[in-house]
Design an enzyme around this catalytic site. Structure first.
Site, PDB file in Angstrom:
ATOM      1  N   LYS A 201       0.845  -1.180   0.000  1.00  0.00           N
ATOM      2  CA  LYS A 201       0.000   0.000   0.000  1.00  0.00           C
ATOM      3  C   LYS A 201       0.885   1.235   0.000  1.00  0.00           C
ATOM      4  O   LYS A 201       1.646   1.478   0.936  1.00  0.00           O
ATOM      5  CB  LYS A 201      -0.893  -0.012   1.228  1.00  0.00           C
ATOM      6  CG  LYS A 201      -1.799   1.184   1.279  1.00  0.00           C
ATOM      7  CD  LYS A 201      -2.886   1.023   2.273  1.00  0.00           C
ATOM      8  CE  LYS A 201      -3.739   2.266   2.318  1.00  0.00           C
ATOM      9  NZ  LYS A 201      -4.781   2.157   3.321  1.00  0.00           N
ATOM     10  N   LYS A 254      -2.076  -1.630  -4.021  1.00  0.00           N
ATOM     11  CA  LYS A 254      -2.933  -0.449  -4.029  1.00  0.00           C
ATOM     12  C   LYS A 254      -2.066   0.788  -4.077  1.00  0.00           C
ATOM     13  O   LYS A 254      -1.168   0.890  -3.253  1.00  0.00           O
ATOM     14  CB  LYS A 254      -3.789  -0.471  -2.763  1.00  0.00           C
ATOM     15  CG  LYS A 254      -4.638   0.744  -2.567  1.00  0.00           C
ATOM     16  CD  LYS A 254      -5.481   0.592  -1.338  1.00  0.00           C
ATOM     17  CE  LYS A 254      -6.022   1.956  -1.023  1.00  0.00           C
ATOM     18  NZ  LYS A 254      -6.118   2.210   0.359  1.00  0.00           N
TER      19      LYS A 254
HETATM   20  C1  PBG Z   1      -7.950   3.160   4.927  1.00  0.00           C
HETATM   21  C2  PBG Z   1      -8.097   3.026   3.459  1.00  0.00           C
HETATM   22  C3  PBG Z   1      -7.818   3.988   2.477  1.00  0.00           C
HETATM   23  C4  PBG Z   1      -8.220   3.411   1.275  1.00  0.00           C
HETATM   24  C5  PBG Z   1      -8.687   2.144   1.546  1.00  0.00           C
HETATM   25  N1  PBG Z   1      -8.589   1.916   2.895  1.00  0.00           N
HETATM   26  C6  PBG Z   1      -7.310   5.359   2.594  1.00  0.00           C
HETATM   27  C7  PBG Z   1      -5.933   5.608   3.059  1.00  0.00           C
HETATM   28  O1  PBG Z   1      -5.138   4.712   3.335  1.00  0.00           O
HETATM   29  O2  PBG Z   1      -5.612   6.783   3.179  1.00  0.00           O
HETATM   30  C8  PBG Z   1      -8.168   4.099  -0.076  1.00  0.00           C
HETATM   31  C9  PBG Z   1      -9.152   3.614  -1.074  1.00  0.00           C
HETATM   32  C10 PBG Z   1      -9.368   4.501  -2.242  1.00  0.00           C
HETATM   33  O3  PBG Z   1      -8.747   5.563  -2.433  1.00  0.00           O
HETATM   34  O4  PBG Z   1     -10.229   4.146  -3.031  1.00  0.00           O
HETATM   35  N2  PBG Z   1      -6.725   2.806   5.441  1.00  0.00           N
HETATM   36 ZN    ZN Z   2      -6.428   3.646   7.543  1.00  0.00          ZN
END
Ligand code: PBG
Ligand code: ZN
Length: 330
Positions: A201, A254
Site C-alpha cells: 500500500k 494499491k
Molecule cells: C484506509 C483506506 C484507504 C483506502 C482504503 N482503505 C485510505 C488511506 O489509506 O488513506 C483508499 C481507497 C481509495 O482511495 O479508493 N486505510
Molecule cells: Zn487507515
C-alpha cells in the site's frame, strides 16, 4: 502477393469473432469487488461529490442497494464504516454497536451469498484520522504505537468476524498486522476466515476522494511513516514476503492503475497466491472527470484500464466501476 504479406498477427485481427477467440484477458463481474460506504444515521443516501454514482448510505438503505448489486452479478463488496463518534483509539470500530457490526447482518439477510469483505483500519474511527494509535507527531512525521495498534486491530477484526464478515482485509499497513489478526481470529474460533492483506500500500495521492467519502483524512501530517514510498518496488516484494510469513491468504497492491509493474512483479514472484488490486478512488475520479468533460470515453477508458490491471496479473479487482462494468458486460 503484395509488397509485404499480411502477417499472422494481422490475420487474427481481421474479424471480431477471431479477435474474441484469441483474446487473453476477460473481465468478469464476479471478479470485481464493489466498495460501499456505510454511515451511522437514518434514511439517507448522500452522494459523494468526487465519486459520481457513489453514496454514503445509512444501514436502512442497504437492502435495496444490495439487491441492485447482486442483480448485476457482483459477488462481493468491501465495507467501509463512518461512525458517529471518533476518539483517539477508534473505539467505535470494535464496539458491538459499531456501524459495520450493524450493517453486516442486514447485508447478509438481503443477500446470504454475497461475499462480505471488511476493511480493517482505524483512520475512519480516530479523531486524528491516522490508521493507528498516535504516540507523537512533528510536522509530517507521525509516530504510531505499532504494538498497541496491533492489539486493537485484532479486536476490530474479531468483532467484524463475529458480525458475519467473510473476509478480513487489514489496510493500515502496520508491521505484524496479519499475524496479530490471525492469532486474534484463531483464538476466537474464526480459523476459517481468510485474511486479504493490503500488503503493498503506497503513500499515494490517489486516495483523495476516498478520504472525503470515508471522512478519514489525517488531521495532521501524512501517512508516509507507515505507507510505502511510491518510488519503491523491491520493497513491495519484501512487504509481500512478510505478509505471507505471517499467514496472509491473499495479497493486494494499491493503487492499481499506476502500479502495473508492481502487480506484474508480485504475480511473477508469488503466482500461487491470489492477488488483488485496488483501483482507487482517485484513479476512478480521473476517468469520471475527464469523461464528464467529454475528453475521454468513459466506458472504453474504464474497460481498458481494468483489463490492463488484470492483464498485469491481478486475479480480482476492487473498483468503483464494478456496477457499471457489470452492466456494460451484460
Ligand atoms: C484506509 C483506506 C484507504 C483506502 C482504503 N482503505 C485510505 C488511506 O489509506 O488513506 C483508499 C481507497 C481509495 O482511495 O479508493 N486505510
Ligand atoms: Zn487507515
Amino acid at each position: 502477393m503484395g509488397q509485404f504479406p499480411i502477417t499472422r498477427l494481422r490475420r487474427l485481427r481481421q474479424r471480431a469473432n477471431i479477435r474474441d477467440l484469441v483474446r487473453e484477458t476477460h473481465l468478469h463481474p464476479g471478479k470485481l469487488v464493489l466498495p460501499l460506504f456505510i454511515k451511522e444515521g437514518k434514511n439517507f443516501k448522500n452522494p459523494i461529490a468526487s465519486m459520481p454514482g457513489h453514496f454514503q448510505l445509512s444501514v436502512d438503505q442497504l437492502p435495496e442497494e444490495i439487491k441492485s448489486i447482486t442483480q448485476l452479478g457482483i459477488k462481493s463488496v468491501m465495507l467501509f464504516g463512518i461512525p458517529s463518534e471518533k476518539d483517539g483509539l477508534g473505539k467505535m470500530s470494535y464496539s458491538d454497536h459499531g456501524i459495520i457490526q450493524k450493517a453486516i447482518p442486514v447485508i447478509k439477510k438481503a443477500a446470504p451469498d454475497l461475499l462480505v469483505m471488511a476493511d480493517v483500519c482505524f483512520c475512519e474511527y480516530t479523531d486524528h484520522g491516522h490508521c493507528g494509535v498516535v504516540i507523537e507527531h512533528e510536522h509530517a512525521e507521525v509516530n504510531i504505537d505499532n504494538d498497541k495498534t496491533l492489539e486493537l486491530l485484532a479486536k476490530q477484526a474479531v468483532s467484524y468476524a463475529k458480525a458475519g464478515a467473510d473476509i478480513i482485509a487489514p489496510s493500515g499497513n502496520m508491521d505484524g498486522m496479519v499475524l496479530a489478526i490471525r492469532h486474534g481470529l484463531d483464538d476466537a474460533g474464526f480459523q476459517h476466515i481468510p485474511i486479504l492483506s493490503y500488503s503493498v500500500k503506497y503513500a499515494s495521492a490517489m486516495y483523495g476522494p476516498f478520504r472525503q467519502a470515508a471522512e478519514g483524512a489525517p488531521k495532521f501530517g501524512d501517512r508516509r511513516t507507515y505507507q510505502m514510498d511510491v518510488a519503491n518496488s523491491n520493497e513491495a516484494l519484501r512487504e509481500c514476503a512478510l505478509d505471507i510469513s505471517e499467514g496472509a491468504d491473499m495479497l493486494m497492491v494499491k493503487p492499481a492503475h499506476t502500479y502495473l509493474d508492481v502487480i506484474y512483479r508480485i504475480k511473477e514472484t508469488y503466482p500461487e497466491l491470489p492477488l488483488c488490486a485496488y483501483h482507487t478512488s482517485g484513479e476512478f475520479a480521473m476517468i469520471k472527470a475527464a469523461s464528464e468533460k467529454g475528453w475521454m470515453d468513459e466506458q472504453k477508458s474504464a474497460l481498458e484500464i481494468l483489463t490492463a490491471i488484470q492483464r498485469a496479473g491481478a486475479d480480482f479487482i476492487i473498483t468503483y466501476f464494478a456496477k457499471e462494468v457489470a452492466a456494460w458486460l451484460k
